[in-house]
Design a protein around this motif. Structure first.
Motif, PDB file in Angstrom:
ATOM      1  N   GLY A  94       0.896  -1.119  -0.196  1.00  0.00           N
ATOM      2  CA  GLY A  94      -0.022  -0.117  -0.181  1.00  0.00           C
ATOM      3  C   GLY A  94       0.743   1.158  -0.109  1.00  0.00           C
ATOM      4  N   TYR A  95       0.183   2.478   0.382  1.00  0.00           N
ATOM      5  CA  TYR A  95       0.828   3.647   0.441  1.00  0.00           C
ATOM      6  C   TYR A  95       0.442   4.435   1.792  1.00  0.00           C
ATOM      7  CZ  TYR A  95       3.096   7.563  -2.236  1.00  0.00           C
ATOM      8  OH  TYR A  95       3.984   8.399  -2.511  1.00  0.00           O
ATOM      9  N   GLY A  96       1.187   5.154   2.185  1.00  0.00           N
ATOM     10  CA  GLY A  96       0.924   6.043   3.431  1.00  0.00           C
ATOM     11  C   GLY A  96       1.447   7.272   3.418  1.00  0.00           C
ATOM     12  N   SER A  97       0.715   8.145   4.042  1.00  0.00           N
ATOM     13  CA  SER A  97       1.024   9.587   4.284  1.00  0.00           C
ATOM     14  C   SER A  97       1.145   9.893   5.543  1.00  0.00           C
ATOM     15  CB  SER A  97      -0.060  10.411   3.473  1.00  0.00           C
ATOM     16  OG  SER A  97       0.094  11.747   3.703  1.00  0.00           O
ATOM     17  N   ALA A  98       2.312  10.399   5.969  1.00  0.00           N
ATOM     18  CA  ALA A  98       2.616  10.905   7.375  1.00  0.00           C
ATOM     19  C   ALA A  98       2.719  12.320   7.478  1.00  0.00           C
ATOM     20  CB  ALA A  98       3.573   9.828   8.033  1.00  0.00           C
ATOM     21  N   ASP A  99       2.114  12.797   8.605  1.00  0.00           N
ATOM     22  CA  ASP A  99       2.030  14.434   8.810  1.00  0.00           C
ATOM     23  C   ASP A  99       2.510  14.587  10.191  1.00  0.00           C
ATOM     24  OD1 ASP A  99       1.738  17.119   8.912  1.00  0.00           O
ATOM     25  OD2 ASP A  99      -0.212  17.065   8.833  1.00  0.00           O
ATOM     26  N   VAL A 109      -9.112 -11.670  -1.373  1.00  0.00           N
ATOM     27  CA  VAL A 109      -8.577 -10.316  -1.470  1.00  0.00           C
ATOM     28  C   VAL A 109      -9.057  -9.245  -0.720  1.00  0.00           C
ATOM     29  CG1 VAL A 109      -7.661 -10.646  -3.849  1.00  0.00           C
ATOM     30  CG2 VAL A 109      -9.889  -9.514  -3.723  1.00  0.00           C
ATOM     31  N   SER A 110      -8.306  -8.194  -0.178  1.00  0.00           N
ATOM     32  CA  SER A 110      -8.804  -7.248   0.647  1.00  0.00           C
ATOM     33  C   SER A 110      -8.378  -5.818   0.521  1.00  0.00           C
ATOM     34  CB  SER A 110      -8.610  -7.656   2.206  1.00  0.00           C
ATOM     35  OG  SER A 110      -7.080  -7.779   2.265  1.00  0.00           O
ATOM     36  N   GLY A 111      -9.000  -4.879   1.106  1.00  0.00           N
ATOM     37  CA  GLY A 111      -8.542  -3.631   0.793  1.00  0.00           C
ATOM     38  C   GLY A 111      -8.980  -2.853   2.078  1.00  0.00           C
ATOM     39  N   GLU A 112      -8.099  -1.869   2.390  1.00  0.00           N
ATOM     40  CA  GLU A 112      -8.205  -1.287   3.722  1.00  0.00           C
ATOM     41  C   GLU A 112      -7.907   0.229   3.953  1.00  0.00           C
ATOM     42  OE1 GLU A 112      -7.712  -4.536   7.428  1.00  0.00           O
ATOM     43  OE2 GLU A 112      -6.560  -2.798   7.448  1.00  0.00           O
ATOM     44  N   ALA A 161      -3.392   3.115   2.884  1.00  0.00           N
ATOM     45  CA  ALA A 161      -4.166   2.555   2.150  1.00  0.00           C
ATOM     46  C   ALA A 161      -3.753   1.455   1.611  1.00  0.00           C
ATOM     47  CB  ALA A 161      -4.770   3.425   1.080  1.00  0.00           C
ATOM     48  N   THR A 162      -4.186   0.076   1.898  1.00  0.00           N
ATOM     49  CA  THR A 162      -3.381  -1.161   1.532  1.00  0.00           C
ATOM     50  C   THR A 162      -4.328  -2.168   0.835  1.00  0.00           C
ATOM     51  OG1 THR A 162      -4.101  -2.136   3.627  1.00  0.00           O
ATOM     52  CG2 THR A 162      -1.568  -1.029   3.314  1.00  0.00           C
TER      53      THR A 162
END
Length: 199
Positions: free
Chosen positions: A55-60, A167-170, A191-192
């Motif tokens: 997935g992809y992540g955004s950290a602040d 298959v899954s998505g979160e 989001a994964t």
């Protein structure tokens, strides 16, 4: 006295036949074809599962390090669920490795989660909400931020593609504010998508 009427008696007593004595019996009407009744495929969500996710992540980061960055995630997961009919409840562990640079706060290099989920059973698909404990670790950076406990909340869906594979998505929001660096707070949205084997 005449005998002519008596001669006709055998012929009058004989039944009259119309047509041939060899007339064929009528053919039976063809039977209607049997159409098989199909029932919608359903999945049983009770039992353990293991999987991998990307997935992809955004950290602040707020506080001493005011920075916002994005990066890829990769991880593993293990769950146990119980199917109650229309509803499914379960819990599990997840770990995502990451390399998200937050400047002075260092790199977010991992997020571990322990939590539960409650889902609605739609047959071969389950939609669910999840939440629980999360732990983030960092590496490097001038602040030497270390690691922090926190929490996560999210939504997801999982669907069967074979009898044992899903298959899954979160989509999850994670928050951490207990780092070694004072007043440092990090919020991360991830989001994964995952591939799971259900036993």
């Amino acid at each position: 006295m005449t005998f002519k009427p008596l001669i006709l008696v055998p012929f009058l007593a004989t039944p009259a036949f119309a047509g041939s004595l060899d007339q064929a019996a009528p053919e039976p009407a063809p039977a209607a074809p049997v159409v098989p009744v199909t029932t919608p495929a359903t999945g049983d969500w009770t039992g353990p599962s293991v999987g991998v996710q990307l997935g992809y992540g955004s950290a602040d980061a707020d506080g001493p390090a005011d920075d916002s960055e994005e990066g890829a995630l990769y991880g593993v997961r293990a769950f146990y669920d119980h199917d109650f009919g229309n509803w499914v409840a379960g819990g599990g562990l997840q770990y995502d490795g990451a390399d998200i640079d937050l400047g002075d706060a260092g790199n977010v290099d991992g997020i571990a989660k322990l939590g539960g989920r409650v889902g609605y059973d739609m047959g071969r698909t389950m939609i669910y909400g999840s939440g629980g404990y999360a732990h983030a670790s960092t590496d490097g950076g001038a602040l030497d931020a270390g690691s922090s406990d926190g929490y996560y909340v999210g939504i997801g869906a999982e669907t069967y593609v074979t009898d044992n594979v899903t298959v899954s998505g979160e989509l999850n929001y994670n928050e951490f504010e207990d780092f070694d660096a004072n007043d440092l707070k990090v919020g991360a949205t991830t989001a994964t998508v995952g591939l799971n084997y259900r036993f």
